[in-house]
Design an enzyme around this catalytic site. Structure first.
Site, mmCIF file in Angstrom:
data_model
loop_
_atom_site.group_PDB
_atom_site.id
_atom_site.type_symbol
_atom_site.label_atom_id
_atom_site.label_comp_id
_atom_site.label_asym_id
_atom_site.label_seq_id
_atom_site.Cartn_x
_atom_site.Cartn_y
_atom_site.Cartn_z
ATOM 1 N N ASP A 79 0.861 -1.185 0.000
ATOM 2 C CA ASP A 79 0.000 0.000 0.000
ATOM 3 C C ASP A 79 0.895 1.233 0.000
ATOM 4 O O ASP A 79 2.092 1.153 0.284
ATOM 5 C CB ASP A 79 -0.924 0.004 1.217
ATOM 6 C CG ASP A 79 -2.190 0.832 1.003
ATOM 7 O OD1 ASP A 79 -2.341 1.462 -0.065
ATOM 8 O OD2 ASP A 79 -3.034 0.844 1.911
ATOM 9 N N ASP A 80 0.292 2.365 -0.328
ATOM 10 C CA ASP A 80 1.056 3.603 -0.348
ATOM 11 C C ASP A 80 1.366 4.088 1.063
ATOM 12 O O ASP A 80 2.455 4.566 1.338
ATOM 13 C CB ASP A 80 0.324 4.694 -1.146
ATOM 14 C CG ASP A 80 -1.098 4.966 -0.659
ATOM 15 O OD1 ASP A 80 -1.627 4.215 0.192
ATOM 16 O OD2 ASP A 80 -1.709 5.933 -1.154
ATOM 17 N N ASP B 78 -1.974 4.736 7.839
ATOM 18 C CA ASP B 78 -2.338 5.898 8.639
ATOM 19 C C ASP B 78 -2.684 5.428 10.049
ATOM 20 O O ASP B 78 -1.842 5.404 10.933
ATOM 21 C CB ASP B 78 -3.500 6.631 7.971
ATOM 22 C CG ASP B 78 -3.813 7.979 8.600
ATOM 23 O OD1 ASP B 78 -3.564 8.162 9.810
ATOM 24 O OD2 ASP B 78 -4.325 8.857 7.894
#
Length: 168
Positions: free
Chosen positions: A102-103, A106
């Site tokens: 994933d980028d 969070d």
């Protein structure tokens, strides 16, 4: 003192920077499997993980690429994550030998959902925030929890006036 909006403490990532950082992620992942073993597949978390997953798959010569789509954001508002598309479970199984990319992590809530689907998968992100770090096995760059990352697919190039003087 006023509260900042999510975009006011921003970290802007260009396509060039994302490419360099995703290659750095691949470099780190290269030595994380026992000798003689190979990654069976890459699973990109859509949508943000697709570009880094493609780069990582290329760099590590992984030909099987699939996606898991987890919706947890509506613009800049996070909500309860929901899987809206699963990978081919005949291929990924319990996640052994699977690399999930994933980028960004969070809060880690999206990755909690992904781990339920593939508990033995290795999870890698390009960027990580402190609250979500425990959910990630490998990442490249950490940013503060209150930083909003602007990815290249979120931005467009446009003219900006100089701070002082004119541009005549």
């Amino acid at each position: 003192m006023t509260d900042r909006l999510p975009h006011e403490k921003g970290f802007h990532v260009s396509w060039d920077q994302l490419h360099r950082d995703a290659r750095a992620l691949a470099w780190r992942l290269q030595g994380e499997l026992p000798e003689g073993e190979t990654w069976r597949a890459v699973v990109a978390i859509t949508r943000g993980g697709m570009a880094p997953a493609m780069i990582v798959a290329r760099e590590l010569d992984i030909r099987t690429v699939d996606t898991i789509s987890v919706k947890s954001y509506n613009h800049q508002t996070q909500s309860e994550p929901v899987v809206i598309k699963s990978p081919d479970m005949d291929v990924v199984g319990d996640g052994a030998g699977i690399l999930v990319v994933d980028d960004l992590v969070d809060t880690g809530r999206t990755l909690e959902v992904v781990r339920k689907h593939m508990p033995k998968a290795r999870i890698a992100t390009v960027y990580a925030k402190p609250q979500g770090r425990p959910q990630v096995d490998t990442f490249v760059t950490e940013v503060s929890q209150d930083t909003w990352i602007f990815f290249p697919w979120d931005m467009a190039l446009q003219y900006v006036k100089p701070y002082h003087g004119s541009d005549d």
